[in-house]
Design a protein around this motif. Structure first.
Motif, mmCIF file in Angstrom:
data_model
loop_
_atom_site.group_PDB
_atom_site.id
_atom_site.type_symbol
_atom_site.label_atom_id
_atom_site.label_comp_id
_atom_site.label_asym_id
_atom_site.label_seq_id
_atom_site.Cartn_x
_atom_site.Cartn_y
_atom_site.Cartn_z
ATOM 1 N N ASP A 1 3.938 16.155 30.325
ATOM 2 C CA ASP A 1 4.599 17.545 30.038
ATOM 3 C C ASP A 1 5.856 17.376 28.933
ATOM 4 N N GLY A 2 6.159 15.969 28.736
ATOM 5 C CA GLY A 2 7.346 15.671 28.264
ATOM 6 C C GLY A 2 8.646 15.249 28.924
ATOM 7 N N VAL A 3 8.516 15.678 30.440
ATOM 8 C CA VAL A 3 9.493 15.646 31.197
ATOM 9 C C VAL A 3 9.474 14.149 31.825
ATOM 10 N N VAL A 4 10.567 13.404 31.982
ATOM 11 C CA VAL A 4 10.687 11.995 32.342
ATOM 12 C C VAL A 4 10.524 12.074 33.703
ATOM 13 N N ASP A 5 9.816 11.310 34.507
ATOM 14 C CA ASP A 5 9.753 11.348 36.178
ATOM 15 C C ASP A 5 10.098 10.048 36.607
ATOM 16 N N GLY A 6 10.179 8.863 35.740
ATOM 17 C CA GLY A 6 10.675 7.568 36.299
ATOM 18 C C GLY A 6 10.752 6.499 35.322
ATOM 19 N N VAL A 7 11.037 5.346 35.723
ATOM 20 C CA VAL A 7 11.204 4.197 34.911
ATOM 21 C C VAL A 7 10.117 3.049 35.471
ATOM 22 N N PHE A 8 9.464 2.268 34.868
ATOM 23 C CA PHE A 8 8.570 1.280 35.175
ATOM 24 C C PHE A 8 8.451 0.195 34.068
ATOM 25 N N ASP A 9 8.202 -1.033 34.734
ATOM 26 C CA ASP A 9 7.804 -2.068 33.752
ATOM 27 C C ASP A 9 6.379 -2.213 33.652
ATOM 28 N N PHE A 10 5.748 -1.943 32.441
ATOM 29 C CA PHE A 10 4.563 -1.999 31.931
ATOM 30 C C PHE A 10 3.957 -3.299 31.453
ATOM 31 N N ASN A 11 2.836 -4.039 31.958
ATOM 32 C CA ASN A 11 1.909 -5.014 31.282
ATOM 33 C C ASN A 11 1.126 -4.189 30.452
ATOM 34 N N PHE A 12 0.986 -5.090 29.297
ATOM 35 C CA PHE A 12 -0.013 -4.678 28.212
ATOM 36 C C PHE A 12 -0.675 -5.631 27.446
ATOM 37 N N ASN A 13 -1.831 -5.446 26.982
ATOM 38 C CA ASN A 13 -2.650 -6.245 26.057
ATOM 39 C C ASN A 13 -2.209 -5.910 24.582
ATOM 40 N N GLY A 14 -2.057 -6.846 23.704
ATOM 41 C CA GLY A 14 -2.170 -6.744 22.180
ATOM 42 C C GLY A 14 -2.550 -7.778 21.699
ATOM 43 N N ASP A 15 -3.281 -7.847 20.628
ATOM 44 C CA ASP A 15 -3.613 -8.964 19.836
ATOM 45 C C ASP A 15 -2.435 -9.497 19.114
ATOM 46 N N ALA A 16 -2.454 -10.863 18.920
ATOM 47 C CA ALA A 16 -1.411 -11.501 18.391
ATOM 48 C C ALA A 16 -1.883 -12.650 17.405
ATOM 49 N N GLU A 17 -0.820 -13.330 16.635
ATOM 50 C CA GLU A 17 -1.315 -14.224 15.842
ATOM 51 C C GLU A 17 0.192 -15.404 15.871
ATOM 52 N N VAL A 18 -0.284 -16.558 16.106
ATOM 53 C CA VAL A 18 0.900 -17.622 15.754
ATOM 54 C C VAL A 18 0.349 -18.549 14.741
ATOM 55 N N LYS A 19 1.416 -18.930 14.124
ATOM 56 C CA LYS A 19 1.256 -20.023 13.047
ATOM 57 C C LYS A 19 2.725 -20.657 12.639
ATOM 58 N N GLY A 20 2.457 -21.991 12.453
ATOM 59 C CA GLY A 20 3.753 -22.748 12.239
ATOM 60 C C GLY A 20 3.541 -24.188 11.815
ATOM 61 N N VAL A 21 4.715 -24.876 11.779
ATOM 62 C CA VAL A 21 4.749 -26.235 11.212
ATOM 63 C C VAL A 21 5.759 -26.956 12.167
ATOM 64 N N GLU A 22 5.538 -28.267 12.707
ATOM 65 C CA GLU A 22 6.607 -29.050 13.176
ATOM 66 C C GLU A 22 6.624 -30.421 12.853
ATOM 67 N N ALA A 23 7.958 -30.841 12.761
ATOM 68 C CA ALA A 23 8.054 -32.102 12.254
ATOM 69 C C ALA A 23 9.107 -32.852 13.153
ATOM 70 N N THR A 24 8.875 -34.052 13.316
ATOM 71 C CA THR A 24 10.034 -35.151 14.007
ATOM 72 C C THR A 24 10.265 -36.475 13.433
ATOM 73 N N LEU A 25 11.400 -36.684 12.949
ATOM 74 C CA LEU A 25 11.842 -37.793 12.277
ATOM 75 C C LEU A 25 12.681 -38.747 13.259
ATOM 76 N N ALA A 26 12.289 -40.220 13.512
ATOM 77 C CA ALA A 26 13.067 -40.690 14.256
ATOM 78 C C ALA A 26 13.193 -42.318 13.885
ATOM 79 N N GLY A 27 14.387 -42.860 14.155
ATOM 80 C CA GLY A 27 14.540 -44.317 13.830
ATOM 81 C C GLY A 27 15.366 -45.002 14.849
ATOM 82 N N ARG A 28 15.030 -46.402 14.953
ATOM 83 C CA ARG A 28 15.522 -47.133 15.969
ATOM 84 C C ARG A 28 15.938 -48.621 15.422
ATOM 85 N N TRP A 29 17.308 -48.945 15.437
ATOM 86 C CA TRP A 29 17.774 -50.170 14.946
ATOM 87 C C TRP A 29 18.465 -50.959 16.048
#
Length: 817
Positions: free
Chosen positions: A614-642
């Protein structure tokens, strides 16, 4: 893992109950300790030492990168040969950089966030994939202690006497016990030396009242057959450096731990190592606030607190914020060399008790009132894996394993769930000091049961000297049981005609959704081609899974679709090149990845709901949910040793976002965009508002960078050195928090001197040299406590935040033998 939305009790509780009563799943980064056990375990660690080395390995022992050995694939391999993006930090590196908390590992691994924002809910985020421990699923990033899976709630604490930490990026689960969509962190302790006595000790003090002392010693009891290693830790620090102006107290942490390891090798073909660790720690971690503060009630002149900026570093909660952790951990690693094959048994037992006693009125929205929550969370986990593998066959190598894990423990929660009255004319709610509230106590018992049985196999084919193909699969049988038995009690409110009452106990989880059984196939494959000794390329695929979860603690008549998630599936592809130059003194590793989630499981916190639509708030809760998602990226490591200089720099760019996901949200103005401004409301005809999300999954920037380096030179038998550690995270805009985060540049500097043969080292350091104090997380709006009258709430005038700690100077002394 419990979130409770108490439904109304009696005439005033049955409707308009806006009070948030979040409970459970408590991460206790604090601990406490039994000194007798500590003394017994640490007795052997009186003569100790330190061996200072460069990142992952010392420059004088090995100046080529391919001698960095990792166990990401369950066998010892050169880092440059593993078809996976990995960050590695040796125990020596962690000591050199004065990184004493597991969460500090994020300083060496871009795109990794290990956080604890409020004394509980330790979380690990990697490649933009976030996780909330309260959602009740397996983590997005799994953590292994001596190859035994442990939860972040007990793993995130002070670290000591470690051999190596590896951050494995991308879907995991084919070669280790549990499946994880984002990655895994493996923590390996130092093992006893069967042939000689050796050890270390290290002490650190800082100008911010931090003290860290750790030590370890290895003693052969029977030459080459039986050896013992004892290690210990005492750590004191001020955590998030917050002064609570309401209590006249400050955040403070005490951690004490001891570890005993026994290595046994009765023959040349059999070796076993058993390790026992005891940890007891205690944290008083106060919540930081920013804002002008407020006079929450016009009927009471009391204010929530003074105006606060980030640099003021204050908390205002009037009650305690105490977290404790008592843990026993036993691990066993037994290996039997059968010639053409090996047989390995991994087993572990964890007995942890997490305790929390905390004021839930974090922003002091009701001065003079303390909303206490007491939570007791036991973890009793038994794990075993039997693995049979071929050994050094030229064309085809293979393995097969059986895995079993079971977690039990009865979580108990007791919390005030009082219902506050208010005047009919806003904004003048009656303050709690008037006694104008209905006292209600909520207690909950939530038995935990999670069981995993898995069968796994892998094959590796060396088609040519250059070309290798690997395939691994894991078939898991999963069972979870989620229950929560809630009891509400109250002395009533005679002035309002409400008599005393007791309701419950009753199970708030529908048995039809509380027990879940699932069989699932996960795994991966990779193709590796070695163009030359210095250049290797790989292409890999990984599939991960996380089972569904039911809401625990909801007493409201909400739709099942809001209380039970679907399973989560993900598929990932990664391509990478690992290369070396300048006679292998310089390495460059690059990778690119893409991951698609079908039903990614996330969590929306502090969402207002209306049971009657009815639009009247009755309480507060922490909801789990499902949602489609996409992840893309690049990673790099440069290391030197003398001989005189070494460095490592890693960068990560990740775009991890929802893909037209419909998520529960607070949308008070009804424009489809999350907001928490003004009076709380829910669209008529709906139990919660929903918003389409195409924004970032985790509250972190797309780009991050970390770099560390050391320069040293010789003066006779002595070796002065200068080292540094730098991290960079650009600013970004958060849709959920409605906040523009600023960029963060963290610089740590170290200067010191090593003695002959590196037997000792003394160094001075400065952390956060730039003294940046930036917000790292922030609440969506001002912290409020609702009343039973819609649209009227106690507003604290503060937003809840976490921020980087200020500059810190310190001294460290190390000695080894």
């Amino acid at each position: 893992m419990i979130s409770v939305a108490t439904m109304p009790v009696g005439a005033l509780i049955c409707r308009r109950a806006n009070q948030s009563t979040t409970m459970g799943g408590i991460l206790v980064v604090s601990c406490s300790f039994r000194r007798f056990a500590f003394v017994v375990l640490a007795a052997g660690a009186s003569t100790l030492a330190f061996s200072a080395q460069a990142f992952a390995q010392s420059a004088d022992e090995a100046d080529v990168a391919d001698e960095i050995v990792v166990t990401a694939t369950r066998q010892a391999q050169s880092l440059q040969d593993v078809p996976m993006s990995i960050n590695v930090a040796s125990g020596e590196t962690l000591q050199k950089l004065n990184l004493f908390d597991i969460k500090d590992v994020q300083l060496l691994s871009p795109g990794l966030d290990l956080t604890n924002t409020g004394g509980r809910n330790n979380t690990a985020t990697l490649r933009g994939i976030a996780f909330d421990p309260d959602q009740g699923t397996s983590p997005a990033v799994d953590i292994y202690f001596n190859e035994i899976s442990v939860d972040a709630q007990t793993a995130f604490t002070a670290m000591y006497d470690l051999e190596q930490i590896e951050v494995l990026r991308g879907p995991q689960g084919a070669l280790r016990g549990r499946t994880a969509p984002a990655g895994a962190i493996t923590i390996r302790t130092r093992r006893p030396d069967l042939s000689e006595v050796n050890g270390y000790m290290q002490g650190t003090v800082t100008d911010r009242d931090a003290v860290n002392f750790q030590a370890g010693v290895s003693i052969p009891l029977v030459q080459d057959r039986l050896a013992l290693r004892a290690a210990m830790l005492i750590d004191r620090n001020d955590l998030n450096q917050i002064d609570n102006v309401s209590r006249g107290a400050s955040s403070r942490s005490t951690t004490e731990s001891a570890r005993l390891s026994l290595a046994y090798a009765p023959t040349d073909t059999f070796k076993a190592v058993i390790t026992y660790q005891y940890l007891f720690a205690e944290n008083d971690q106060f919540q930081q606030v920013v804002g002008a503060g407020n006079q929450p009630s016009l009927l009471d002149p009391a204010r929530s607190g003074p105006p606060a900026e980030v640099a003021d570093r204050i908390g205002v909660a009037e009650g305690p914020m105490n977290f404790r952790n008592r843990s026993h951990m036993v691990t066993l690693d037994a290996n039997w060399d059968l010639g053409a094959h090996t047989l390995q048994l991994l087993a572990g037992h964890q007995d942890t008790l997490l305790r929390q006693r905390a004021d839930q009125d974090f922003g002091n929205a009701i001065p003079g009132y303390v909303n206490l929550q007491d939570v007791r969370t036991p973890y009793k986990v038994d794990t075993a894996e039997l693995r049979f593998a071929s050994a050094d066959r030229s064309f085809w190598n293979y393995s097969a394993s059986l895995y079993y894990s079971k977690q039990t423990g009865d979580v108990t929660v007791t919390q005030d769930a009082n219902q506050f009255f208010a005047n009919d004319v806003p904004p003048t709610p009656f303050p709690a000091s008037f006694g104008a509230f209905l006292p209600v106590e909520a207690s909950i018992l939530a038995p935990t049961y999670q069981r995993t049985f898995a069968i796994a196999a892998s094959s590796s084919f060396q088609f040519t000297d250059e070309l290798r193909f690997e395939l691994a699969g894991r078939y898991s049988f999963l069972k979870t049981r989620q229950e929560s038995f809630l009891t509400l009690t109250s002395p009533g409110f005679p002035g309002a005609g409400i008599p005393p009452f007791v309701q419950g106990p009753f199970n708030t989880v529908d048995p039809a959704i509380g027990t879940q059984k699932h069989d699932v196939l996960t795994g991966g494959a990779n193709l590796t081609y070695e163009f030359s000794r210095d250049v290797t390329a790989y292409l890999s695929y990984g599939r991960s899974y996380r089972g569904p979860t039911a809401a625990v603690g909801s007493t409201a008549p909400l739709d099942t679709s809001l209380l039970l998630t679907r399973p989560e599936h993900s598929d990932a592809i990664e391509a990478g090149v690992k290369s070396a130059f300048l006679d292998r003194h310089l390495t460059l590793n690059l990778s690119a990845f893409w991951q698609k989630f079908d039903g990614y499981i996330s969590r929306a916190r502090g969402i207002y709901y209306s049971t009657e639509r009815d639009g009247v708030v009755d309480g507060v809760f922490d909801f789990n949910f499902n949602g489609d998602a996409e992840v893309k990226g690049v990673e790099a490591t440069l290391a030197g040793r003398w001989d005189a200089f070494d460095f490592s720099a890693s960068a990560s760019y990740v775009d991890a976002k929802f893909d037209h996901a419909m998520a529960p949200c607070n949308d008070f103005n009804g424009d489809g965009v999350p907001d928490a401004d003004g009076a709380a409301s829910v669209p008529v005809g709906e139990q919660v508002a929903t918003c389409e999300r195409n924004d970032r999954i985790a509250e972190q920037p797309k780009f991050s960078l970390t770099a560390n380096a050391e320069y040293r030179f010789e003066i006779g038998d002595y070796e002065p050195f200068l080292r540094g550690l730098f991290t960079y995270r650009p600013g970004f805009s958060s849709t959920v928090a409605n906040y523009d985060y600023r960029s963060r540049e963290t610089l740590n500097l170290y200067v010191g001197l090593r003695g002959p043969d590196r037997r000792w080292e003394i160094s001075a350091f400065a952390k956060n040299v730039l003294n940046q104090q930036r917000i790292t997380s922030i609440g969506q709006g001002n912290y409020q406590t609702a009343t039973v009258v819609p649209g009227i709430a106690f507003d604290s005038g503060y937003r809840l935040i976490s921020s980087t700690t200020p500059r810190e100077f310190g001294l460290t002394a190390q000695f080894n033998f």
